[in-house]
Design an enzyme around this catalytic site. Sequence first.
Site, PDB file in Angstrom:
ATOM      1  N   ARG A  20       0.855  -1.346   0.019  1.00 35.63           N
ATOM      2  CA  ARG A  20      -0.093   0.032   0.016  1.00 35.63           C
ATOM      3  C   ARG A  20       0.802   1.215  -0.193  1.00 35.63           C
ATOM      4  O   ARG A  20       0.182   2.358  -0.292  1.00 35.63           O
ATOM      5  CB  ARG A  20      -0.932  -0.125   1.174  1.00 35.63           C
ATOM      6  CG  ARG A  20      -2.303  -0.862   1.074  1.00 35.63           C
ATOM      7  CD  ARG A  20      -3.079  -0.780   2.109  1.00 35.63           C
ATOM      8  NE  ARG A  20      -2.297  -1.988   3.324  1.00 35.63           N
ATOM      9  CZ  ARG A  20      -2.854  -1.966   4.426  1.00 35.63           C
ATOM     10  NH1 ARG A  20      -3.999  -1.147   4.942  1.00 35.63           N
ATOM     11  NH2 ARG A  20      -2.483  -2.749   5.382  1.00 35.63           N
ATOM     12  N   ARG A  80      46.356  43.125  -9.308  1.00 30.07           N
ATOM     13  CA  ARG A  80      45.141  43.801 -10.023  1.00 30.07           C
ATOM     14  C   ARG A  80      45.433  44.851 -11.033  1.00 30.07           C
ATOM     15  O   ARG A  80      46.693  45.030 -10.962  1.00 30.07           O
ATOM     16  CB  ARG A  80      44.096  44.172  -9.223  1.00 30.07           C
ATOM     17  CG  ARG A  80      44.558  45.644  -8.461  1.00 30.07           C
ATOM     18  CD  ARG A  80      43.354  46.054  -7.366  1.00 30.07           C
ATOM     19  NE  ARG A  80      44.098  47.195  -6.855  1.00 30.07           N
ATOM     20  CZ  ARG A  80      43.855  47.376  -5.630  1.00 30.07           C
ATOM     21  NH1 ARG A  80      43.260  46.607  -4.583  1.00 30.07           N
ATOM     22  NH2 ARG A  80      44.231  48.530  -5.019  1.00 30.07           N
TER      23      ARG A  80
HETATM   24 CA    CA Z   1      -0.194  -4.150   9.151  1.00 25.27          CA
END
Ligand code: CA
Length: 476
Positions: free
Chosen positions: A25, A453
């Site tokens: 289920r 830089r």
């Molecule tokens: Ca059961």
Amino acid sequence: MSKPKNDGRVPRTAIAILAAGKGTRLKSKHPKVLHEVGGKPLLAHVIAAAAKIVPPSDIYAIIGHEADRVRQAVAGTGIGFVLQSEQRGTGHALMVARQALSPYDLIIVLYGDAPLITSETIEKLRDFHTGKKAAMTVLTAELKNPTGYGRVVRKKAGKDDVLAIVEQKHLSLAQQKIHEINSGFYAFDAQPLFQHIDQLSANNHHGEFYLTDMAAILSKAKQRVVAVQASNAYEVLGGNTRAELSEIDQHMRLAKCQQLMADGVTILYPQTCVIDSDVEIGTDTVIEPFVQLRGSTRIGSDARIGSYSVIINCEIGDQVLVQTGCVLEHSTIRARASMGPYSHLRPGCEICEDAHVGNFVELKKSRLGKGSKANHLTYLGDSEIGERVNVGAGTITSNYDGVNKYKTIIEDGVFVGSDSILIAPVRIGKGAYVAAATTVTEDVPPDSLALGRARQIIKEGWAKQKREKAKAQKAK
Ligand code: CA
Ligand code: UD1
């Protein structure tokens, strides 16, 4: 198999956990007993309760569907396993386990999909059973809606003795009025159980061997069968559907919050917090609404965990402040450190005492030393950062070249200016200074300045000329 010890007084007790079923289920590719509630598998909860009653070596899980996965998931507990390769019913499960269980005096049967059972209730079942000198004791519960469960038919209302357990499909009209259900948990004396278990037949609706039929079989054989009610009907709930799993999960988490609050933790709006069963929290720590604390997370005292933070398997010290929206995984945060808002620790980080990790900062496999700060928009990966280091906004360790990962080491007292890129492997020596917007490609010696830089150029009047040119063009 080593025989269980018996000192002559205490019955040798085994606990059998039925866990072979598929759980149709749930409509899942994962075995039912590995579905999680309270942050761990159903079966792990049942084993934890059982292990408070008998040593793990006297616990046997009857496994079948996806047996290897189930075995692997709980192997660390040290329990035994019995393989029921074909699931032909709850009675069949015990027939298959006969060899493992017959050396014991007393067998307690639990279900791998009913995780709310407590050790107190298992004890109550055992003590009632031995006290009544019964051959079989059924744990029962009164349910408002008993539909779907087997019903317990007592010899006389209010008396201990049981005539039979009748499954839903086989109930007579009168029996449909019974609200006392069979939890499926039993205590059996091993000797009469295995003497009579072969009388079970599969001659019923499902063609299964029902363990429930042992009640009538033993009762007919003049063996005593009794029933005892669980103090809390919740404890016998099984997770057969996703909806039932969710109900069990909520129940478990609310109980967890209540236990933590009883132990001195403040939890604002506990209904909104998701705290796993094994989490530990010290006193006077405050958990704000909508916090998730998962796995083996441990939090010290006087800490504060801000809303929408998700903390997984972390160790968090005393007085740590975690502000809103942090995601922290498999890491250690030491006392008085502060995190967030919106910080991300990926696995393997250590944030030391009094350190700060701020907005939109991500760390991976990195150590941030005592009192060091990475407050804004930064990525630090595979880094070792010393004490009192300042990591400026937008700093990024470039630790990956597409194939390998490399380490960045930043020694004590370093200042890393904003928007720096540290290309690993690289080491920045003690007390050095990295100018903002530097790309660091080579090691920086201690106490020096790294400046990498492009030099700024000024073209005076350039912008104004551009605007005027555009205007003239439009006028044409
Ligand atoms: Ca059961
Ligand atoms: C069972 C009881 C019912 C009781 C209910 C409580 C029987 C015949 N009925 O029904 O009276 O009210 O539990 O939840 O026992 N399992 C195995 N091997 C098998 C069959 C089942 O290990 O061959 C395990 C399942 O994985 C599950 C447990 O036994 O954990 C119960 O089986 P399930 O089929 O769910 O029984 P129910 O129909 O719920």
